[in-house]
Design an enzyme around this catalytic site. Structure first.
Site, PDB file in Angstrom:
ATOM      1  N   GLY A  11       0.838  -1.208   0.000  1.00 55.52           N
ATOM      2  CA  GLY A  11       0.000   0.000   0.000  1.00 55.52           C
ATOM      3  C   GLY A  11       0.871   1.255   0.000  1.00 55.52           C
ATOM      4  O   GLY A  11       1.837   1.338   0.738  1.00 55.52           O
ATOM      5  N   ILE A 126       0.314   3.387   6.727  1.00 54.83           N
ATOM      6  CA  ILE A 126      -0.485   4.300   7.554  1.00 54.83           C
ATOM      7  C   ILE A 126      -1.031   3.605   8.800  1.00 54.83           C
ATOM      8  O   ILE A 126      -1.469   4.256   9.731  1.00 54.83           O
ATOM      9  CB  ILE A 126      -1.634   4.961   6.748  1.00 54.83           C
ATOM     10  CG1 ILE A 126      -2.688   3.949   6.334  1.00 54.83           C
ATOM     11  CG2 ILE A 126      -1.091   5.739   5.556  1.00 54.83           C
ATOM     12  CD1 ILE A 126      -3.981   4.608   5.859  1.00 54.83           C
ATOM     13  N   ASP A 127      -0.999   2.249   8.810  1.00 48.00           N
ATOM     14  CA  ASP A 127      -1.534   1.517   9.965  1.00 48.00           C
ATOM     15  C   ASP A 127      -0.676   1.681  11.227  1.00 48.00           C
ATOM     16  O   ASP A 127      -1.139   1.397  12.330  1.00 48.00           O
ATOM     17  CB  ASP A 127      -1.637   0.023   9.648  1.00 48.00           C
ATOM     18  CG  ASP A 127      -2.664  -0.262   8.565  1.00 48.00           C
ATOM     19  OD1 ASP A 127      -3.414   0.665   8.212  1.00 48.00           O
ATOM     20  OD2 ASP A 127      -2.713  -1.402   8.080  1.00 48.00           O
TER      21      ASP A 127
END
Ligand code: F6P
Length: 320
Positions: A11, A126-127
């Site tokens: 991602g 982003i997690d």
């Protein structure tokens, strides 16, 4: 070392371009050529790359996403794919590879390390679920995006006496949901890591409703259940009219924040310096605002970074 390579995998996130730029320019400053594989490990398998001279990385720092593009490669997950990738790196006389990505991508980096190729990982997701770094690349920009959206939603929630469930990213990670809840003053955060009792939440919301509060905000991680189910239960049990907003991929794009521009620049430079000083098989990380490095083996085998449950306790206390 004469030639290094870099790729972005999995991602995408904001700050990747700043990282590529910093790595390329640090290499150039040391008279080393940097190449960039397109579309992550897929590009490596197809030998699809561009030379990253100083001009090639000019004007990208402030752009979200990754100009090298990203992908998830099923072929690279096979032993045959990994051998082919190694063959391509050796054929192109690449002396070291920098992999920017999340846990799957760092796992890929570890596979090449195990084949004896010098690799450095840069945590980007982003997690914020990658161990041995307090912040991964892209997290800060995503949080700023989310907070902007949630503040807008709070305005309309106030005008209409409604409860809003806002779903943020995080299939297995509640970091975005819990920090967003604190930063936006939400009543509840629902995250995959902490068991959640719907009826207790409804009772608390009902109590607030009877006290005269006219709206409520709940931030939910995508991996914690179905937002619409929660919304329906609140409507039935409490009385609030409810709406659901799924923020989706909006969260991952946009101009990187100052924090991500600096973090990406620091990570990119450090990765090249590590290769130049003979380090390999490690991931760069941010701990107490200093850069350090941890064996990829430890990063991967230690599993996902644990959510600091104090974030949940804090959002519960502050949300009441
Ligand atoms: O791992 C980062 C992440 O943004 C997760 O939060 C999300 O669940 C996933 O990627 C979405 O993946 P894709 O872009 O492939 O739909």
């Amino acid at each position: 070392m004469k030639r290094l390579a870099i790729l972005t995998s999995g991602g995408d996130c904001s700050g990747m371009n700043a990282t590529i730029r910093a790595a390329a320019r640090t290499a150039i400053a040391n008279d080393i050529e940097m190449i960039g594989y397109r579309r992550g490990f897929s590009g490596l398998l197809k030998n699809d790359y561009i030379v990253l001279d100083s001009r090639a990385v000019s004007g990208v720092l402030q752009r979200g996403g990754t100009f090298l593009q990203s992908a998830r490669s099923a072929e690279f997950r096979t032993p045959e794919g990994q051998q082919k990738a190694l063959g391509n790196l050796l054929k192109e006389k690449v002396d070291g590879l920098i992999v920017i990505g999340g846990d799957g991508s760092l796992n890929g980096a570890l596979a090449l390390d195990k084949l004896g190729f010098p690799v450095i990982g840069i945590p980007a997701s982003i997690d914020n679920d990658i161990a041995y770094t307090e912040m991964a690349l892209g997290v800060d920009t995503a949080l700023n995006n989310i907070i902007y959206a949630v503040d807008c939603i709070k305005d309309t929630a106030n005008s209409h006496d409604r409860a809003f469930i806002v779903e943020v990213m995080g299939r297995n990670s509640g970091y975005l949901a819990s920090t967003t809840a604190i930063a936006t003053g939400a009543e509840f955060a629902i995250v995959p890591e902490v068991e959640f009792d719907l009826s207790t939440m409804c009772q608390q919301l009902h109590h607030r409703y009877e006290e005269g509060r006219t709206n409520a905000l709940i931030i939910m991680a995508e991996g914690a259940g179905r937002a619409q189910d929660i919304a329906d239960s609140i409507k039935d049990a409490v009385g609030f009219e409810t709406r659901v907003t799924v923020l989706g991929h909006y969260q991952r794009g946009g101009a990187p924040s100052v924090f991500d521009r600096l973090l990406g620049s620091r990570f990119g430079r450090k990765a090249v310096e590590l290769l130049l000083t003979g380090s390999k098989g490690v991931m760069v990380g941010l701990v107490a605002n200093s850069l350090n490095s941890t064996l990829l083996e430890m990063v991967i085998n230690g599993g996902q970074k644990k959510l600091n449950e104090d974030l949940i306790r804090m959002s519960d206390i502050l949300g009441i």
